[in-house]
Design an enzyme around this catalytic site. Structure first.
Site, PDB file in Angstrom:
ATOM      1  N   ASP A  73       0.862  -1.180   0.000  1.00  0.00           N
ATOM      2  CA  ASP A  73       0.000   0.000   0.000  1.00  0.00           C
ATOM      3  C   ASP A  73       0.896   1.227   0.000  1.00  0.00           C
ATOM      4  O   ASP A  73       1.687   1.437   0.914  1.00  0.00           O
ATOM      5  CB  ASP A  73      -0.899  -0.009   1.251  1.00  0.00           C
ATOM      6  CG  ASP A  73      -2.061   0.963   1.159  1.00  0.00           C
ATOM      7  OD1 ASP A  73      -1.933   1.969   0.430  1.00  0.00           O
ATOM      8  OD2 ASP A  73      -3.087   0.718   1.817  1.00  0.00           O
ATOM      9  N   ARG A  90      -0.296   4.402  -0.239  1.00  0.00           N
ATOM     10  CA  ARG A  90      -1.084   5.600   0.068  1.00  0.00           C
ATOM     11  C   ARG A  90      -0.533   6.359   1.276  1.00  0.00           C
ATOM     12  O   ARG A  90       0.171   5.798   2.112  1.00  0.00           O
ATOM     13  CB  ARG A  90      -2.539   5.216   0.340  1.00  0.00           C
ATOM     14  CG  ARG A  90      -3.291   4.738  -0.886  1.00  0.00           C
ATOM     15  CD  ARG A  90      -4.691   4.247  -0.542  1.00  0.00           C
ATOM     16  NE  ARG A  90      -4.664   3.025   0.254  1.00  0.00           N
ATOM     17  CZ  ARG A  90      -5.749   2.370   0.653  1.00  0.00           C
ATOM     18  NH1 ARG A  90      -6.949   2.852   0.347  1.00  0.00           N
ATOM     19  NH2 ARG A  90      -5.652   1.263   1.359  1.00  0.00           N
TER      20      ARG A  90
END
Length: 363
Positions: free
Chosen positions: A295, A297
């Site tokens: 991930d 983000r």
């Protein structure tokens, strides 16, 4: 007389230009403590530009994740510096960077990776490629006079330290306007723009949430396929609509729509990951084969927007414990986690199982 210094781009603006140049296949120059490097993104390299930098002795930098797939030794831990063999061309570079044909042509090597020397500039080059939403692989050629080389060739010059800086760019509130929605006619859309030239982010405010009470909040990352096309490969679209519906029922809430498509890797790379999933890899394995982490983000963006909106206490609608942690780390008090279990269907069972098993989602 015009002040040339006032018109020249500052460091942040040069960094934004560098990202755009890499996307278009234009090389950029990195500098660090007297050392320098010419950087060309592997994904957008052309035969002409590759030929022009070959005399400089470039190497190909890939992330440790991609190196693991390639069975290349990552002596630098988080990255590997791969020596170009004689006759290397754009097709060879692309085959190393892009896993699309790994199963059809698994033998890429033997690959010789470097273990001596400083990898600072190579690490910064990979960070730049990621921030440009490109495959995380870059050709890096040493330069003795980076500033002079950049000036002679009209290339963007960026300090490696700035390319590596993981600080959050300040967000400016651009505009807000009333937008009647199906879930509530009392809807308002706020637009926030980072100063580093990145994508805008949005806040959908339902009603007038009382800032003295915990506000019902959803951090939602953009998902073109799920939110707009109704894709059945994920649960994003149902989560978006379910969160707005609950806010409409309660009469107040804020949905933050963060432009971090594909867990922060961009739509093109997300589609590459989908193609790998069609080859039998799960969502996490596909990201790793591309060279990304699980991930990518940055949920600090959501906290920054909440602070700008005067919201410090939230009831957070999420199944992702990482969002809870990042909000708390960023000074937002999470008084309650509100589960959002919607969108399960036969086509995304495996995807949801992977999120639960490998990413800790509470499903």
């Amino acid at each position: 007389m015009t002040d040339a210094r006032a018109l020249a781009p500052d460091a942040t603006e040069r960094l934004a230009r560098a990202r755009g140049d890499l996307r278009m296949g234009v090389p950029v120059v990195l500098a660090d403590a007297g050392a320098g490097a010419l950087v060309l993104a592997a994904e957008t390299a052309t035969p002409a530009r590759l030929g022009a930098i070959l005399p400089l002795g470039p190497i190909l930098a890939v992330t440790g994740r991609r190196a693991l797939t390639l069975k290349a030794r990552a002596y630098d831990g988080d990255l590997a510096r791969i020596a170009l063999p004689a006759g290397a061309d754009c097709d060879w570079v692309r085959a190393i960077a892009d896993p699309a044909d790994d199963l059809r042509a698994p033998m890429k090597g033997p690959l010789r990776t470097l273990r001596e020397g400083d990898a600072t500039l190579h690490r910064a080059a990979l960070r730049l490629a990621k921030s440009a939403r490109l495959l995380p692989a870059a050709l890096v050629a040493p330069l003795e006079d980076p500033a002079g080389f950049a000036a002679r060739h009209g290339l963007a010059l960026v300090a490696a330290a700035q390319a590596m800086d993981d600080g959050l760019s300040p967000l400016a509130a651009v505009v807000s306007a009333r937008v009647p929605l199906a879930v509530s006619q009392a809807g308002r859309l706020h637009i926030f723009r980072p100063q580093d030239g990145g994508e805008d982010h949005y806040a959908v405010e339902i009603g007038t949430p009382d800032r003295n009470l915990p506000v019902l909040v959803r951090l939602h990352s953009a998902c073109f396929t799920g939110d707009l096309l109704g894709s059945l490969k994920c649960d994003c679209g149902p989560q978006l609509r379910g969160a707005l519906a609950q806010m409409g029922e309660e009469g107040a809430g804020v949905l933050l729509y963060l432009n971090q498509e594909g867990r922060g890797i961009g739509l093109a790379n997300k589609m590459r990951a989908y193609s790998l999933q069609d080859q039998g890899f799960d969502t996490v394995e596909a990201n790793h084969r591309l060279g990304f982490e699980d991930d990518e983000r940055d949920f600090r963006l959501g906290a920054a927007i909440l602070h700008r909106m005067g919201i410090g206490r939230v009831r957070l609608m999420t199944n992702n414990p990482a969002k809870l942690d990042r909000m708390r780390d960023s000074g937002i008090e999470v008084v309650e986690r509100v589960p959002l279990r919607v969108g399960r269907n036969p086509l995304n069972e495996g995807y949801l199982a992977t999120k639960a098993a490998k990413s800790g989602h509470l499903l």
